[in-house]
Design an enzyme around this catalytic site. Structure first.
Site, PDB file in Angstrom:
ATOM      1  N   LYS A  78     -45.106 -12.942 -27.750  1.00 11.24           N
ATOM      2  CA  LYS A  78     -45.714 -12.819 -28.928  1.00 11.24           C
ATOM      3  C   LYS A  78     -46.784 -13.341 -28.246  1.00 11.24           C
ATOM      4  CE  LYS A  78     -47.396 -14.374 -33.165  1.00 11.24           C
ATOM      5  NZ  LYS A  78     -47.004 -15.609 -35.033  1.00 11.24           N
ATOM      6  N   SER A 153     -47.396 -12.781 -38.930  1.00 16.79           N
ATOM      7  CA  SER A 153     -48.693 -12.477 -38.269  1.00 16.79           C
ATOM      8  C   SER A 153     -48.137 -11.840 -36.764  1.00 16.79           C
ATOM      9  CB  SER A 153     -49.558 -13.895 -37.526  1.00 16.79           C
ATOM     10  OG  SER A 153     -48.004 -14.664 -36.910  1.00 16.79           O
ATOM     11  N   SER A 177     -44.511 -15.597 -40.960  1.00 20.52           N
ATOM     12  CA  SER A 177     -45.119 -14.890 -39.872  1.00 20.52           C
ATOM     13  C   SER A 177     -43.430 -13.661 -38.833  1.00 20.52           C
ATOM     14  CB  SER A 177     -46.110 -15.294 -38.684  1.00 20.52           C
ATOM     15  OG  SER A 177     -47.137 -16.026 -39.551  1.00 20.52           O
TER      16      SER A 177
END
Lengths: 488, 478
Positions: A78, A153, A177
């Site tokens: 990420k 996210s 997330s």
């Protein structure tokens, strides 16, 4: 069967045994990313050195040297986790060209074990959002339905695993997330205990809630990566000094009898009926296999979302104060003085969702509001923690849906942040309490969208979560079903 | 109208640890800009603070030496404000659960017992330093982050200080306490000791405090004193003319010896303090508390009292001796060998300290060790050498590190105290100076000094003046 269809563990065995070359895996994956990712939008950058790293690992194997536990496995990171070789943008214009001078702890761990960073994945800016529509660069889409959000996210991380354009992904989970996008994308998502994995190099959103999480095709792959990245790190003061069990070896050594608590608050109004049905069917699977299922209560659940948005916004407003254009990051082209420079640089570069939270965070910390908001929220947090502590005196695991609804359409609720915040209703409590939680696929809606089930456990009991999740996998096939998108 | 002065002082002390408070960077002073920085102290994304235990223990020691109540569970808070020298745009400090509270300092002042209470003592990180270019129209500045993250101890006094003299005594006493416990080099010129003053006036006899004015940019004890004097003056003028004092922060201009308004209370910052989530609370174990307490030496006030009581020294002398712990130790060491504290004190104050100052050396690097000094003093007190000769012996000793008796012998400085040896010389001088002798007989007492001088000339300064004096008087009387 294509190489990209295998799990990480399988592909590692193939590479280690010499059946497949790491470079073949990387080549195939890079080609596939080129073809498939334009529809998904999961990657923000691709590692140009991946192939040469793969070749180096192949050479090692050829010459009989020992290779690490992740030998040749392509892993997506990420983009809020710092990497030396690739930009770390956090999905924000503020850091659109930011190159970190150091690797995050987890990246060091992966490279030490011969894992290959394949690229950096998209996210809601700084992790703030639940849909990956709030990235400063692009929207990521759900491989099960390109019209829909992948969740967030860590949307890029989850979508890439679901679309077979990465084998394993690292995400971060502040309020859900990792688990929530894993649920929307039909993959496995683990948020370990707070402090289990060093946050050194994870760009902070809300420090007391942030935890690096893992997204994978099945439970064994999560165990494989968790083994490598968790453990004490003296660069993170909140890192736990706890022994790390042998996750993979003990994956199937589940205790015969265990008790599962089902909190009624997680099945109340607002829960989609199809999801409710799926999770209940999943509970039946456990029941058939000897688990005791008890209904129970986590009475302060309803205050979780409010407490979470106060605490996380407060910490975010402070953590993001450093993006001022003075030392690095976006700086406005024209300004009159230093204050003007701060204002313009930040106004021009942060997205609306981030701005909303910075404003909210500063508000709840202001003189005269601190007690009513931040302090109150901290007390609620303690009550929620106590709820779990009490619950775990009676049950071993708590199972709930991961989300109240399945993935909705891109743009559908972009103008209604409150609606988005509610997507994390079931995942937030684990962050507030600091306990581990895992989301695994447990069904599909009538129109073919994945449904996720969340298993929460006691502090440090990732091992138990993995064993229970593995048990479910061994009894069901949900994790094997792939989106149609993958085949075309 | 008569006003009472109310002063509070905030003190920032840089702790002299090898590394910064939350990272491993060196905290050395004076290096090339930005050479002592890392992702943590530059606030790069993803970097996390880790507390320096040594700095914490120093702070704990200080809190104990300043008589604070210690919070056994203390934690850090974030203090938010935007400034280019503050990399995170928040400072890791303490607000809700300070390390030490409710302390006090007994001021060292002659003939007065004054206690200033302390609101709190806490640990925080320093900011970087702005470097402004020479040209006045420049539209840029540089930032040096070498200082960012150096451990700072903040000591906040209550507004108990009631005069300029007390303020000065507070700064001196505090400085010597910090020196004694050896946690800072306390160099104001290098910024390792900094003060901020807040001053208000109130009508005599009235309990309600006036609005306070804070003064920043005070770079020396002198500028603190000057700024307080200036502020007392300014405020009483305003009040006497029927004006109002507003709560504000003023900046001291040392060059022009005046202060100017920096910001008003309305413009003051809301720091939005909240607990630092990247650090865990610090639990202070009993054993640590005991260890730190035990490591505190006898503090200046105690030493002063002991020197005055045990050695019958004056406040003035004792106060000079205790300023520096190593001088005080030196003095104590001397008194072990030779119990003439007043003579030792005189020698240290008049000769040793002057020598150290002139040659800019520390007592630790001083060639004359306590035993050597007391031997020299003994030679004088026993009349073996003259005071004048002793001073030149002292200089030789300081230069060469040689014992006094060696130098005395080398130079043949032993005094002639033997009356037989001196008798003929004294008799000659009396004979040669009949007029002076008559003057003396007629009551001109100081005439004898002339005669002593003559004898000293003749003996090349070796005659013991005391003995010569006695002999002269006796022989003239005969």
């Amino acid at each position: 069967m294509h190489l990209y269809e295998f799990t990480a563990l399988q592909i590692k065995e193939k590479i280690k045994s010499g059946e497949t070359l790491a470079q073949e895996v990387i080549k195939e994956l890079l080609d596939r990313i080129k073809v498939k990712d334009p529809d998904i939008g999961s990657y923000l950058s691709i590692n140009e050195n991946a192939l040469s790293k793969a070749c180096a690992i192949d050479d090692k194997i050829k010459s009989g040297q020992t290779v690490g536990a992740l030998a040749g496995i392509p892993i997506a990171i990420k983009d809020n986790i710092c990497t030396l070789d690739l930009k770390t943008t956090c999905g924000s214009k503020v850091l659109s060209s930011f190159l970190s001078p150091y690797n995050a702890h987890v990246v060091e761990c992966i490279e030490k074990e011969d894992g290959i960073i394949i690229g950096k994945t998209n996210l809601d800016e700084f992790g703030m959002g639940s849909t990956t529509e709030h990235s400063g660069f692009k929207v990521t889409r759900n491989p099960w339905d390109l019209q829909r959000i992948p969740g967030g996210s860590s949307g890029g991380a989850a979508a890439s695993v679901a679309a077979d354009i990465s084998f394993l992904s690292l995400g971060s989970d502040t309020g859900g997330s990792v688990r929530q996008p894993a649920s929307f994308c039909g993959v496995v998502g683990l948020k370990p205990t707070y402090g289990r994995i060093s946050r050194y190099g994870l760009v902070a959103f809300a420090s007391s809630l942030d935890q690096i999480g893992l997204i994978s095709k099945d439970v064994a792959d999560t165990a494989l990566l968790l083994q490598v990245i968790c453990g004490y790190d003296n660069r993170d003061s909140t890192s736990l000094q706890k022994d790390v069990p042998k996750y993979i070896e003990q994956l199937d050594s589940i205790e015969k009898k265990f008790k599962i608590g089902v909190p009624k608050e997680f099945f109340a109004n607002g829960l989609n009926e199809e999801i409710s049905k799926s999770v209940n069917e999943a509970l039946d699977v456990f029941k058939k296999n000897g688990a005791e299922i008890v209904e129970m209560s986590l009475p302060h659940t309803e205050f979780g979302v409010a407490a979470y948005y106060i605490i996380s916004a407060a910490e975010a407003s402070s953590n993001l104060a450093r993006y001022d254009g003075v030392r690095y990051g976006y700086r406005t082209q024209n300004c009159k003085n230093i204050i003007d420079m701060y204002e313009r640089s930040r106004s021009e570069s942060f997205g609306n969702e981030v701005k909303r939270r910075i404003i909210m965070g500063n508000y709840v910390l202001s003189t005269g509001y601190y007690d009513a908001y931040y302090l109150k929220a901290s007390k609620v947090r303690t009550l929620i923690k106590n709820d779990f502590d009490k619950a775990f005196e009676k049950v071993d695991y708590i199972i709930s849906p991961t989300t109240p609804v399945p993935a909705y359409k891109v743009g559908e609720k972009v103008s209604d942040p409150l609606e988005m915040y509610l997507l994390d209703t079931y995942t937030i409590p684990a962050n507030l309490a600091g306990i581990p939680g895992i989301s695994i696929p447990c069904g599909f809606t009538n129109n073919g969208l994945p449904i996720g089930m969340q298993i929460m456990g006691r502090h440090y009991n990732e091992q138990g979560l993995l064993q229970v999740a593995r048990k479910f996998e061994s009894e069901t096939d949900f994790h094997k079903i792939k989106p149609k998108f993958n085949a075309t | 109208m008569e006003f009472d002065v109310v002063i509070g002082l905030e003190t920032h002390v840089e702790l002299h640890t090898d590394t910064k408070l939350f990272c491993g960077c060196s905290s050395k002073f004076g290096s090339e800009p930005n050479t002592q920085t890392c992702p943590v102290c530059l606030a790069l994304p993803g970097a996390l603070p880790v507390m320096n235990r040594i700095a914490f223990n120093y702070a704990l020691k200080a809190a104990l030496a300043l008589n604070c109540k210690i919070n056994n569970l203390t934690h850090f808070d974030r203090k938010g404000y935007y400034y280019p020298d503050l990399p995170k745009n928040f400072q890791i400090s303490q607000n809700y659960n300070n390390l030490g509270t409710d302390g006090f300092i007994d001021l060292i002042m002659e003939g007065q017992n004054k206690r200033v209470t302390l609101h709190n003592v806490h640990l925080e990180e320093d900011a970087g330093k702005l470097l402004h270019p020479e040209e006045s129209n420049a539209d840029y500045s540089f930032v040096d982050f070498n200082r960012a993250g150096i451990p700072l101890l903040e000591i906040v006094s209550n507004p108990d200080i009631q005069s300029v003299e007390e303020a000065e005594a507070y700064m001196q006493t505090l400085r010597s306490i910090l020196h004694y416990i050896n946690i800072s080099d306390c160099k104001m010129q290098e910024g390792s000791l900094r003060f901020e003053a807040s001053i208000s006036l109130k009508e005599s006899g009235v309990t309600e405090l006036g609005n306070r004015v804070e003064i920043k940019n005070l770079n020396s004890v002198r500028s603190v004193i000057k700024s307080i004097e200036y502020e007392i003056n300014r405020q009483s003028n305003v009040l006497n003319q029927g004006g109002v004092i507003h709560r504000e922060t003023r900046l001291w201009d040392d060059k022009n010896q005046k202060s100017e308004r920096m910001r008003s209370k309305e413009e003051s910052q809301d720091y939005r303090y909240f607990p630092e989530p990247d650090l865990v609370p610090v639990i202070i174990e009993k054993s640590l508390l005991g260890d730190e307490r035990a490591s505190i030496p006898e503090l200046p006030m105690c030493r002063l009292k002991r020197f005055m009581e045990n050695y019958k020294l004056s406040f003035y002398d004792a106060n000079i001796l205790i300023q520096d712990i190593f001088i005080a130790d030196y003095f104590d060491e001397c008194t072990k060998d030779y119990h003439e504290p007043k003579a030792i004190s005189n020698w240290i104050i008049n000769e040793v300290l002057r020598y150290l100052n002139e040659n800019k050396i520390n007592i630790s690097g001083f060639n004359i060790r306590p035993k050597m000094l007391t031997e020299l003093i003994k030679l004088v007190e026993d009349g073996v050498i003259s005071k004048a000769a002793a001073k030149s012996v002292f200089m030789e000793m300081a230069l060469r590190g040689t014992n006094a008796n060696v130098i005395v012998e080398e130079k043949g400085l032993v005094q002639i105290s033997n009356t037989n040896e001196l008798e003929s010389i004294v008799a000659d001088i009396i004979k040669e100076n009949e007029k002076v002798v008559t003057d003396f007989k007629n009551g001109k007492k100081n005439a004898i000094g002339f005669l002593v001088g003559k004898i000293m000339q003749k003996t090349k300064g070796k005659a013991n003046p005391k003995v010569v004096n006695e002999m002269l008087e006796n022989m003239i009387k005969q």
